[in-house]
Design a protein around this motif. Structure first.
Motif, mmCIF file in Angstrom:
data_model
loop_
_atom_site.group_PDB
_atom_site.id
_atom_site.type_symbol
_atom_site.label_atom_id
_atom_site.label_comp_id
_atom_site.label_asym_id
_atom_site.label_seq_id
_atom_site.Cartn_x
_atom_site.Cartn_y
_atom_site.Cartn_z
ATOM 1 N N PRO A 57 0.846 -1.200 0.000
ATOM 2 C CA PRO A 57 0.000 0.000 0.000
ATOM 3 C C PRO A 57 0.882 1.251 0.000
ATOM 4 O O PRO A 57 1.881 1.322 0.723
ATOM 5 N N TYR A 58 0.545 2.183 -0.814
ATOM 6 C CA TYR A 58 1.368 3.362 -1.053
ATOM 7 C C TYR A 58 1.489 4.238 0.194
ATOM 8 O O TYR A 58 0.580 4.328 0.998
ATOM 9 N N ARG A 59 2.666 4.867 0.318
ATOM 10 C CA ARG A 59 2.927 5.797 1.410
ATOM 11 C C ARG A 59 3.781 6.934 0.874
ATOM 12 O O ARG A 59 4.546 6.741 -0.058
ATOM 13 N N TYR A 60 3.638 8.094 1.488
ATOM 14 C CA TYR A 60 4.541 9.192 1.147
ATOM 15 C C TYR A 60 4.713 10.128 2.332
ATOM 16 O O TYR A 60 3.866 10.195 3.219
ATOM 17 N N VAL A 61 5.839 10.832 2.298
ATOM 18 C CA VAL A 61 6.119 11.904 3.248
ATOM 19 C C VAL A 61 6.620 13.082 2.441
ATOM 20 O O VAL A 61 7.497 12.942 1.586
ATOM 21 N N SER A 62 6.050 14.239 2.701
ATOM 22 C CA SER A 62 6.502 15.493 2.097
ATOM 23 C C SER A 62 6.780 16.452 3.247
ATOM 24 O O SER A 62 5.987 16.556 4.177
ATOM 25 N N VAL A 63 7.926 17.103 3.172
ATOM 26 C CA VAL A 63 8.306 18.022 4.241
ATOM 27 C C VAL A 63 8.918 19.271 3.622
ATOM 28 O O VAL A 63 9.572 19.200 2.585
ATOM 29 N N GLU A 64 8.645 20.395 4.223
ATOM 30 C CA GLU A 64 9.223 21.652 3.747
ATOM 31 C C GLU A 64 9.742 22.445 4.925
ATOM 32 O O GLU A 64 9.305 22.258 6.064
ATOM 33 N N GLY A 65 10.689 23.337 4.605
ATOM 34 C CA GLY A 65 11.214 24.178 5.659
ATOM 35 C C GLY A 65 12.311 25.093 5.160
ATOM 36 O O GLY A 65 12.712 25.040 3.990
ATOM 37 N N PRO A 66 12.824 25.913 6.063
ATOM 38 C CA PRO A 66 13.862 26.872 5.695
ATOM 39 C C PRO A 66 15.243 26.221 5.616
ATOM 40 O O PRO A 66 15.537 25.260 6.331
#
Length: 150
Positions: free
Chosen positions: A78-87
């Motif tokens: 089963p598909y999974r993802y993580v997206s993260v943003e920052g300085p």
């Protein structure tokens, strides 16, 4: 149904060896954000590190924006993802050879990493290392959703 990962799950997932897709605002006019695959480093609770050529469009845009995002996924069900943003909280230029070696060894076996570093030792001196502090996370784990259909 809540598909979001817990803090521990998302950090463990991001720490696994995967190719990430770096995203950064493209300030060169009417363009979509720049999205490019990258090797990255991450340890739970720490910063995301990315190495790239100092003269690349990617490096110039990251420096101009002062921030970037990275998205990693598991392409098998089963598909999974993580997206993260920052300085961007640090720019290493020149890169500490130990940091360069750590990224190579993250993605390549010991012998291949040593060969890669030796073969590219001059080209790699043209790189900079960006350190990004995770600020906003987006995650999904479709395992629970997939169980409903099995």
């Amino acid at each position: 149904m809540n598909l979001a990962m817990s803090n521990d799950e998302r950090e463990s997932f991001l720490a696994e060896t995967r190719v990430g897709v770096l995203g950064v605002v493209d300030s060169r006019g009417e363009r979509a954000p720049l999205l490019v695959p990258v090797w990255y480093g991450y340890q739970p609770g720490g910063d995301v590190v990315v190495e790239t050529a100092r003269a690349s469009v990617k490096a110039k845009l990251v420096l101009a924006a002062g921030r970037f995002s990275i998205c990693v996924q598991d392409e098998s069900p089963p598909y999974r993802y993580v997206s993260v943003e920052g300085p961007v909280v640090d720019v290493q230029d020149p890169i500490d050879p130990a940091a360069r070696a750590a990224l190579a060894h993250r993605y390549l076996d010991s012998t291949t990493a040593a060969d890669y570093l030796a073969a590219n030792k001059y080209q790699l001196t043209e790189d900079v290392l960006f350190r990004m502090r995770p600020q906003r996370w987006r995650t999904a784990d479709f395992a629970a959703f997939a169980k409903e259909f099995s």
